[in-house]
Design an enzyme around this catalytic site. Structure first.
Site, PDB file in Angstrom:
ATOM      1  N   LYS A 170       0.852  -1.198   0.000  1.00 46.39           N
ATOM      2  CA  LYS A 170       0.000   0.000   0.000  1.00 46.39           C
ATOM      3  C   LYS A 170       0.884   1.242   0.000  1.00 46.39           C
ATOM      4  CE  LYS A 170      -3.926  -1.838   2.672  1.00 46.39           C
ATOM      5  NZ  LYS A 170      -4.966  -1.676   1.641  1.00 46.39           N
ATOM      6  N   ASP A 181      -7.437  -3.501  10.710  1.00 49.61           N
ATOM      7  CA  ASP A 181      -7.947  -4.466   9.730  1.00 49.61           C
ATOM      8  C   ASP A 181      -8.408  -5.783  10.361  1.00 49.61           C
ATOM      9  OD1 ASP A 181      -8.661  -4.651   7.071  1.00 49.61           O
ATOM     10  OD2 ASP A 181      -6.784  -5.588   6.439  1.00 49.61           O
ATOM     11  N   ARG A 234     -10.275 -11.505   1.663  1.00 51.39           N
ATOM     12  CA  ARG A 234     -11.115 -12.556   1.058  1.00 51.39           C
ATOM     13  C   ARG A 234     -10.404 -13.908   1.075  1.00 51.39           C
ATOM     14  NH1 ARG A 234     -11.526  -9.011  -4.246  1.00 51.39           N
ATOM     15  NH2 ARG A 234     -11.306  -7.468  -2.588  1.00 51.39           N
TER      16      ARG A 234
END
Ligand code: BES
Ligand code: MN
Ligand code: ZN
Length: 498
Positions: free
Chosen positions: A275, A286, A349
């Site tokens: 990032k 997170d 995910r």
């Protein structure tokens, strides 16, 4: 914070500050101010006539040595428009009073209950609002030591408190403390909330509230063939943990078993798809999905719905290193499906994929996940509203109904087979990303692939996990958003279907 009841006449209640609220209107005489003695009300009318006390939401008017009252101070909190009033608004007013008064040296307050005295929801919302307001994020400032805390909140009723009132205090306390627990976990920096420390916190909470907790380590994660989870964990020096917390009351039926799966990335650097540096520190949050589920477990352990619930939290960092996954790598998930990792920053995910497969293996018959999954959901809904996804209409409706009841804003976004093409891979079963457009939907649907036919709802809390603004009723920082809705849903579920 001590919570108690008073039922002496309002004029005689002795305390540091008595708290009432007034609606925004042509005369400042509606709201719980109506319960004040006539002399006090006339005095407030004068202030209103002189241009003060508008009743605008969260406006605070503090009166020293108020006429007609034994209390040392009287605080009138503006309640906004009467027709917009709600349980949630009362919670915020109580919070506003706590934050306003504790910075002015007040340590004990007496809240003048509005409406029918025994109204449980009034009592519950005041207790919950006070606890949420009293939480602070600056625990690492030296010399703070919590010495600005509110010590006591009394509710002033017109009759002695009965069982309903006491139960309402308890519910408000349980919900407030559960959200503060979640907020604490989310607020902790990643060096103090590693996967191991998150597992420790879960274990401690479980021991304290009588829940079963099991923590699987790196070897067990690999033995279970959690290739998707491992593909994220392999790049980090901090060992991953798979946290499983179970609530299984003896009197609950065998099914349903609700699986609460929470994303537990204790720091998301993006991995090799690193990032940008700006605001990267925010990625200590997170694991908010995991934190949410632990808060929910703490609450239901005390509120005791007759329903089985299992929380599953895949906890790891997402870091770049010589051992980290690389864009283009293909892994085999626990389900057997293969995934091409196009972007190592789409790690949530990946860990959820295996956690959902594992949840089904543990016997969960309904799956609800909460995750800070996509930046895209914040583009769509901002920091105010959680995105809700799911192919099972009934369960999506349950969550939305519980959210409305709990006063948390949630909004359904679509899932539709036409989006499936977007995360196709040319060499594996799925790719883990599908471009910028509809990214929140793609992320959600990717996760849903691993729920299969099991009813599943996904909450994308990337926006709502954190508030960048200080509110009159709440510190800037972690919100605990989602806890209240899920607890509400589990309590309602137990009522209407068993
Ligand atoms: N944890 C982030 C999502 C996030 C963004 C949470 C902002 C909180 C605030 C997630 O792992 C992520 O990096 N998502 C990517 C996915 C992309 C690579 C497909 C995103 O949203 O940019
Ligand atoms: Mn990421
Ligand atoms: Zn992430």
């Amino acid at each position: 914070m001590q919570i108690g009841f008073r039922h002496d006449p309002i004029a005689q209640v002795s305390c540091s500050a008595l708290v009432t609220f007034a609606f925004e209107a042509s005369q400042a005489s509606s709201g719980s101010v109506e319960r004040l003695p006539g002399e006090t009300q006339s005095f407030l009318q004068e202030i209103h006539a002189g241009g003060g006390l508008s009743g605008k939401a969260y406006e605070c008017t503090l009166i020293h040595r108020p006429p007609g009252l034994a209390a040392q101070k009287l605080l009138v909190v503006g309640a906004g428009k009467k027709d917009k009033f709600s349980v949630g608004q009362r919670r915020r007013l109580a919070g506003t009073a706590v934050r306003y008064l504790r910075t002015r040296g007040v340590r004990d307050i007496a809240w003048v209950a509005d409406g029918p005295e025994s109204a449980a929801e009034c009592i519950e919302s005041v207790v919950e609002g006070a606890l949420l307001a009293d939480y602070d994020v600056d625990c690492y400032k030296t010399g703070r030591d919590g010495n600005h805390r509110m010590e006591r909140v009394d509710l002033v009723l017109s009759e002695p408190a009965g069982g309903t009132a006491n139960a309402a205090v308890e519910r408000g306390r349980v919900l407030g403390e559960a959200q503060n627990f979640t907020r604490h976990l989310v607020n902790e920096p990643s060096n103090r909330m590693t996967p191991a420390l998150l597992a420790r916190s879960a274990q401690d909470m479980a021991d304290r509230y009588g829940l079963d907790c099991r923590v699987l380590d790196a070897d067990e994660i690999q033995t279970l063939k959690m290739g998707a989870f491992w593909s994220v964990a392999q790049g980090s020096e901090e060992p991953p943990k798979l946290i499983v917390v179970r609530y299984a009351p003896a009197d609950a039926p065998e099914t349903p078993v609700v699986g609460l799966v929470g994303k537990g990335i204790t720091f998301d650097s993006g991995g090799i798809s690193l990032k940008p540096g700006d605001n990267m520190h925010e990625m200590k949050t997170d694991m908010a999905g995991g934190g949410t589920m632990l808060g929910v477990m703490q609450a239901i352990a005390q509120l005791k719905p007759r329903l089985r619930v299992t929380a599953i939290i895949p906890a790891t960092e997402n870091m770049p290193s010589g051992k980290a996954s690389k864009p283009g790598d293909v892994i085999t998930s626990m389900s057997g499906k293969t995934i091409e990792i196009l972007n190592t920053d789409a790690e949530g995910r990946m860990v959820l994929a295996d956690a959902l497969t594992y949840a089904k293996q543990l016997g969960c018959t309904v799956l609800i996940d909460a995750a800070t999954l996509t930046g895209a959901v914040t583009i769509a809904l901002g920091n105010i509203t959680t995105g809700v996804f799911g192919s099972n209409k009934e369960w999506v409706e349950r969550v939305l109904a519980a959210a409305a009841k709990a006063g948390e804003k949630m909004w359904a976004l679509p899932v539709d087979d036409d989006y499936r093409d977007l995360y196709k891979s040319s060499i594996a079963d799925f790719a883990n990303t599908g471009g910028r457009y509809g990214a929140a939907i793609i992320g959600a649907m990717f996760v849903g692939e691993f729920a299969g036919d099991t009813p599943w709802v996904h909450l994308d809390i990337a926006g709502t996990r954190w508030s960048n603004e200080e509110k009159p009723y709440m510190a800037k920082g972690p919100t605990g958003h989602g806890v209240r809705t899920l607890v509400q849903m589990l309590l309602d579920f137990h009522c209407d279907s068993i």
